[in-house]
Design a protein around this motif. Structure first.
Motif, PDB file in Angstrom:
ATOM      1  N   ILE A   1       1.186  -1.283  -0.203  1.00  0.00           N
ATOM      2  CA  ILE A   1       0.101   0.156  -0.043  1.00  0.00           C
ATOM      3  C   ILE A   1       0.797   1.179  -0.115  1.00  0.00           C
ATOM      4  O   ILE A   1       1.672   1.371   0.937  1.00  0.00           O
ATOM      5  CB  ILE A   1      -0.929   0.175   1.184  1.00  0.00           C
ATOM      6  CG1 ILE A   1      -1.579  -1.561   1.190  1.00  0.00           C
ATOM      7  CG2 ILE A   1      -1.787   0.953   1.126  1.00  0.00           C
ATOM      8  CD1 ILE A   1      -2.103  -1.742   2.759  1.00  0.00           C
TER       9      ILE A   1
ATOM     10  N   ALA B   1       0.952  15.589   4.324  1.00  0.00           N
ATOM     11  CA  ALA B   1      -0.139  14.918   5.099  1.00  0.00           C
ATOM     12  C   ALA B   1      -0.902  14.095   4.320  1.00  0.00           C
ATOM     13  O   ALA B   1      -1.826  14.849   3.387  1.00  0.00           O
ATOM     14  CB  ALA B   1      -0.700  15.553   6.199  1.00  0.00           C
ATOM     15  N   SER B   2      -1.085  12.833   4.230  1.00  0.00           N
ATOM     16  CA  SER B   2      -1.999  12.150   3.358  1.00  0.00           C
ATOM     17  C   SER B   2      -3.294  12.088   3.934  1.00  0.00           C
ATOM     18  O   SER B   2      -3.636  11.827   5.182  1.00  0.00           O
ATOM     19  CB  SER B   2      -1.434  10.710   3.526  1.00  0.00           C
ATOM     20  OG  SER B   2      -2.043   9.902   2.325  1.00  0.00           O
TER      21      SER B   2
ATOM     22  N   LEU C   1      -1.378  10.323  14.241  1.00  0.00           N
ATOM     23  CA  LEU C   1      -0.428  11.023  13.133  1.00  0.00           C
ATOM     24  C   LEU C   1      -0.494  12.208  12.609  1.00  0.00           C
ATOM     25  O   LEU C   1       0.336  13.126  12.249  1.00  0.00           O
ATOM     26  CB  LEU C   1      -0.122   9.710  12.158  1.00  0.00           C
ATOM     27  CG  LEU C   1       1.115  10.092  11.147  1.00  0.00           C
ATOM     28  CD1 LEU C   1       2.279  10.055  11.434  1.00  0.00           C
ATOM     29  CD2 LEU C   1       0.769   8.643   9.995  1.00  0.00           C
ATOM     30  N   LYS C   2      -1.760  12.518  12.004  1.00  0.00           N
ATOM     31  CA  LYS C   2      -2.151  13.684  11.340  1.00  0.00           C
ATOM     32  C   LYS C   2      -1.793  14.863  12.355  1.00  0.00           C
ATOM     33  O   LYS C   2      -1.299  15.695  12.007  1.00  0.00           O
ATOM     34  CB  LYS C   2      -3.472  13.748  11.084  1.00  0.00           C
ATOM     35  CG  LYS C   2      -4.025  12.751   9.783  1.00  0.00           C
ATOM     36  CD  LYS C   2      -3.684  13.315   8.534  1.00  0.00           C
ATOM     37  CE  LYS C   2      -2.091  12.670   8.301  1.00  0.00           C
ATOM     38  NZ  LYS C   2      -2.099  11.281   7.591  1.00  0.00           N
TER      39      LYS C   2
ATOM     40  N   VAL D   1       9.208   9.377   0.652  1.00  0.00           N
ATOM     41  CA  VAL D   1      10.383   8.687   1.136  1.00  0.00           C
ATOM     42  C   VAL D   1      11.013   7.634   0.187  1.00  0.00           C
ATOM     43  O   VAL D   1      10.918   6.577   0.346  1.00  0.00           O
ATOM     44  CB  VAL D   1       9.963   8.540   2.443  1.00  0.00           C
ATOM     45  CG1 VAL D   1      11.288   8.180   3.246  1.00  0.00           C
ATOM     46  CG2 VAL D   1       9.209   9.480   3.195  1.00  0.00           C
TER      47      VAL D   1
HETATM   48  O1  M6R Z   1       3.616   7.220  -0.456  1.00  0.00           O
HETATM   49  P1  M6R Z   1       3.569   6.429   0.491  1.00  0.00           P
HETATM   50  O2  M6R Z   1       2.112   5.966   1.142  1.00  0.00           O
HETATM   51  O3  M6R Z   1       4.151   5.355   0.653  1.00  0.00           O
HETATM   52  O4  M6R Z   1       3.902   7.007   2.032  1.00  0.00           O
HETATM   53  C1  M6R Z   1       4.019   6.532   3.101  1.00  0.00           C
HETATM   54  C2  M6R Z   1       4.250   7.443   4.233  1.00  0.00           C
HETATM   55  O5  M6R Z   1       5.519   8.306   4.273  1.00  0.00           O
HETATM   56  C3  M6R Z   1       3.170   8.448   4.275  1.00  0.00           C
HETATM   57  O6  M6R Z   1       1.830   7.816   4.538  1.00  0.00           O
HETATM   58  C4  M6R Z   1       3.270   9.549   5.317  1.00  0.00           C
HETATM   59  O7  M6R Z   1       2.966   8.745   6.664  1.00  0.00           O
HETATM   60  C5  M6R Z   1       2.185  10.724   5.479  1.00  0.00           C
HETATM   61  N1  M6R Z   1       2.995  11.831   5.257  1.00  0.00           N
HETATM   62  C6  M6R Z   1       1.441  10.555   6.568  1.00  0.00           C
HETATM   63  O8  M6R Z   1       0.276  11.822   6.429  1.00  0.00           O
END
Ligand code: M6R
Length: 607
Positions: free
Chosen positions: A345, A398-399, A483-484, A604
């Motif tokens: 994911i 932030a996702s 986390l958010k 990342v």
């Molecule tokens: O692109 P990815 O979904 O693999 O990224 C994973 C995490 O780096 C990402 O979800 C991170 O935790 C978010 N910035 C949280 O909001």
């Protein structure tokens, strides 16, 4: 490093195009920015510490040069200062490079280069690339050959673009385990870390694969492998409009992306569930479920929490054991077996740990499916099956919409696998499908309650810590909510399984520690209410997330944030949306840099 790279070669002045591209790539890192442009007198280099705006201020006279490269940095090796900002050059100043990645054998390479008289001006590993190309150029007729020979000496990951004064209308771009694409224009071409940086100029892109080296001029793109043998890559048309990739009038990308969730969820299920019949179409057939023994979900951060949130649903639907693993742990300690299904994911499709985890799984003979948002990303080329979340570009670090659409797609995956294995009845599949159909409307209703969330946020904004609790499917939502909050507001926040409070965390709470308790859609609701009572006895303020129809919770909680009554399987998504808004308004009240939190980057791409 997870940096942003842009390059331009064509007939227009390269500087404004590079600066515009860098601004769009800033989410990948904003420790420093720089550019190099070729003009009649040679290569002009400009660098500045901090975001791209600082670099822009330094541009006094516009160079007419029509070939250049730019970079926005997220520091890993070498401090945040101007010397370490990219581009870096060789000893002659005639070869300039930008780089995203990590050179693992840097120590060895640098020692060798220095012993042969090269002088390093930065503390970065990236600079070695320029010096290696300088050395290789001596015995080479072709600039591309020199780059290929130099890159063959590197161990590690790279996306790199090279500019050479003796080839004023050519860029050489290469990738290995870091993203890079070419934007194909008319009498001009671009190269960038992602499509948002080229979209205002072209919607036609070529995704480079690992080992590709591209020679790019205004009128041509030729790609070869590391040995110089030509390779063919197709041109893909990007369907995202630039407007979709921009803020559309919102103060922050994060708020825009939170508000896009109803349409993102609609997109995620579009054409995949038939409203009339219980048929789930996500591109999986009989062979994809045959012989399955166990399922492992892997991801990092929010994507990992999406896996945790989907776990029980997938177990119920498929009857198979489901593990959820943090990718950075799994890549070293996981025990994949053939017969397993490993579902990666990842919003970006580029997270280094997640990619390493699935490579590991593939090596062991496991099947690998990917749930990702980015077409053409690295994960889509590794996985056996790809399920796109279709959330559209997510720019805020932030996702938000990526999380909810991941949860939707994971539910579709569970339903499809259950159909293929015959584990649940057609009626159950039809019921769940109808819940997913209603979800977009329910999320819209949840968003309309933003005023109450904003008010509740003011109570957290002045505190230094907040805890989130939930049970069962609400526990991962508590983790994600915390986390958010920590990520964008810098308030210390932790999520706990509500039943765990008594085993330690209760020692931390007092009247200055707000507790966010998620009770909507909780089958163990009464137990969680008892936990709230225990918290109240210690004087902590409680903000509860509860269904509209819940009349008990208000007897315990100080503030109740209402969630529309919803089926059990989709209620966690509504709570997640409310917690995204809560974090956003807390961060806003504290004046934080919401879209680009300190020390973080969107993608990342290093371990
Ligand atoms: O692109 P990815 O979904 O693999 O990224 C994973 C995490 O780096 C990402 O979800 C991170 O935790 C978010 N910035 C949280 O909001």
């Amino acid at each position: 490093m997870m940096c942003g790279i842009i390059g331009y070669v064509g007939y227009r002045s390269a500087v404004p195009i590079i600066v515009e591209g860098l601004k769009r790539l800033e989410y990948r890192g904003y420790d420093s920015a720089g550019l190099s442009v070729i003009s009649g007198s040679g290569i002009t280099l400009l660098r500045a510490v901090g975001p791209v705006a600082g670099l822009e201020k330094k541009i006094t006279a516009l160079s007419a040069g029509a070939c250049g490269i730019g970079h926005t940095r997220w520091a890993t090796m070498g401090a945040v200062n101007e010397e370490n900002a990219h581009p870096h050059s060789d000893c002659t100043g005639k070869i300039h490079i930008v780089h995203n990645g990590i050179i693992e054998n840097f120590g060895e390479l640098k020692a060798g280069l220095e012993s042969r008289g090269h002088l390093f001006l930065s503390q970065t590993d990236s600079e070695a690339i320029a010096h290696l190309i300088e050395e290789e150029s001596a015995g080479c007729d072709s600039f591309a050959d020199a780059v290929r020979r130099a890159l063959k000496k590197i161990r590690g990951s790279f996306a790199t673009v090279v500019l050479c004064a003796s080839n004023p209308d050519t860029l050489i771009a290469a990738r290995h385990e870091s993203p890079l694409l070419i934007g194909v224009g008319d009498s001009e071409n671009l190269v960038a870390s992602d499509a948002t940086a080229v979209l205002s100029h072209t919607d036609r892109v070529i995704y480079l694969e690992d080992g590709d080296v591209a020679t790019i001029t205004p009128n041509s793109v030729s790609i070869s492998d590391m040995d110089g043998a030509g390779v063919c890559r197709e041109i893909v048309k990007i369907e995202w409009s630039l407007d979709e990739a921009e803020k559309s009038g919102y103060e922050h990308y994060m708020l825009k992306e939170i508000n896009e969730q109803p349409s993102a969820i609609r997109e995620a299920i579009m054409g995949r569930i038939s409203p009339a019949e219980p048929i789930i179409d996500i591109g999986l057939g009989e062979e994809d479920a045959s012989g399955l023994k166990a399922i492992t979900l892997v991801g990092c951060g929010t994507s990992y929490y999406a896996g945790l949130a989907a776990r029980h649903f997938i177990e119920r639907c498929t009857g198979l054991p489901v593990n959820v693993e943090i990718a950075s742990e799994y890549r070293y300690y996981g025990m994949p077996k053939s017969g397993d299904l490993v579902v990666a994911i990842t919003q970006s499709g580029e997270t280094a740990d997640t990619l390493a985890a699935v490579k590991q799984a593939k090596k062991a003979g496991a099947r690998v499916y990917a749930v990702t948002n980015v077409i053409g990303s690295t994960i889509t080329r590794i996985a056996d099956r790809v399920m796109l979340t279709r959330a559209g570009p997510e720019i805020s670090v932030a996702s938000t919409k990526a999380f909810t659409t991941q949860m939707v797609v994971l539910q579709l995956l569970a339903l499809r696998l259950s159909q293929l294995t015959g584990n649940i009845s057609a009626k159950e599949v039809a019921d769940h499908s109808s819940h997913l159909h209603r979800l977009s409307r329910l999320v819209q209703e949840t968003l309309e309650r933003r005023d109450a969330v904003m008010q509740a946020a003011s109570g957290i904004a002045e505190k230094t810590a907040a805890f989130y609790i939930g049970r069962g499917q609400n526990y991962p939502i508590a983790l994600e909510g915390a986390l958010k909050l920590k990520e964008i507001s810098y308030v210390h926040a932790e999520g706990f399984a509500a039943g765990e409070l008594k085993h330690g965390p209760l020692a931390l709470i007092d009247e200055n520690t707000p507790i966010v308790a998620i009770v909507a859609g909780d089958p163990t609701y009464e137990k969680t209410l008892s936990n709230i009572a225990e918290i109240k006895a210690r004087g902590s303020p409680v903000i509860a997330l509860a269904f509209d129809s819940d009349t008990d919770v208000e007897k315990q909680a100080d503030i109740v944030l209402r969630i529309p009554d919803a089926p059990f399987d989709v209620a966690p998504l509504l709570c997640a949306v409310t917690l995204q808004l809560l974090a956003y308004y807390v961060a806003k009240a504290r004046g934080c840099s919401i879209d680009r939190p300190r020390n973080l980057a969107k993608s990342v791409t290093v371990e």
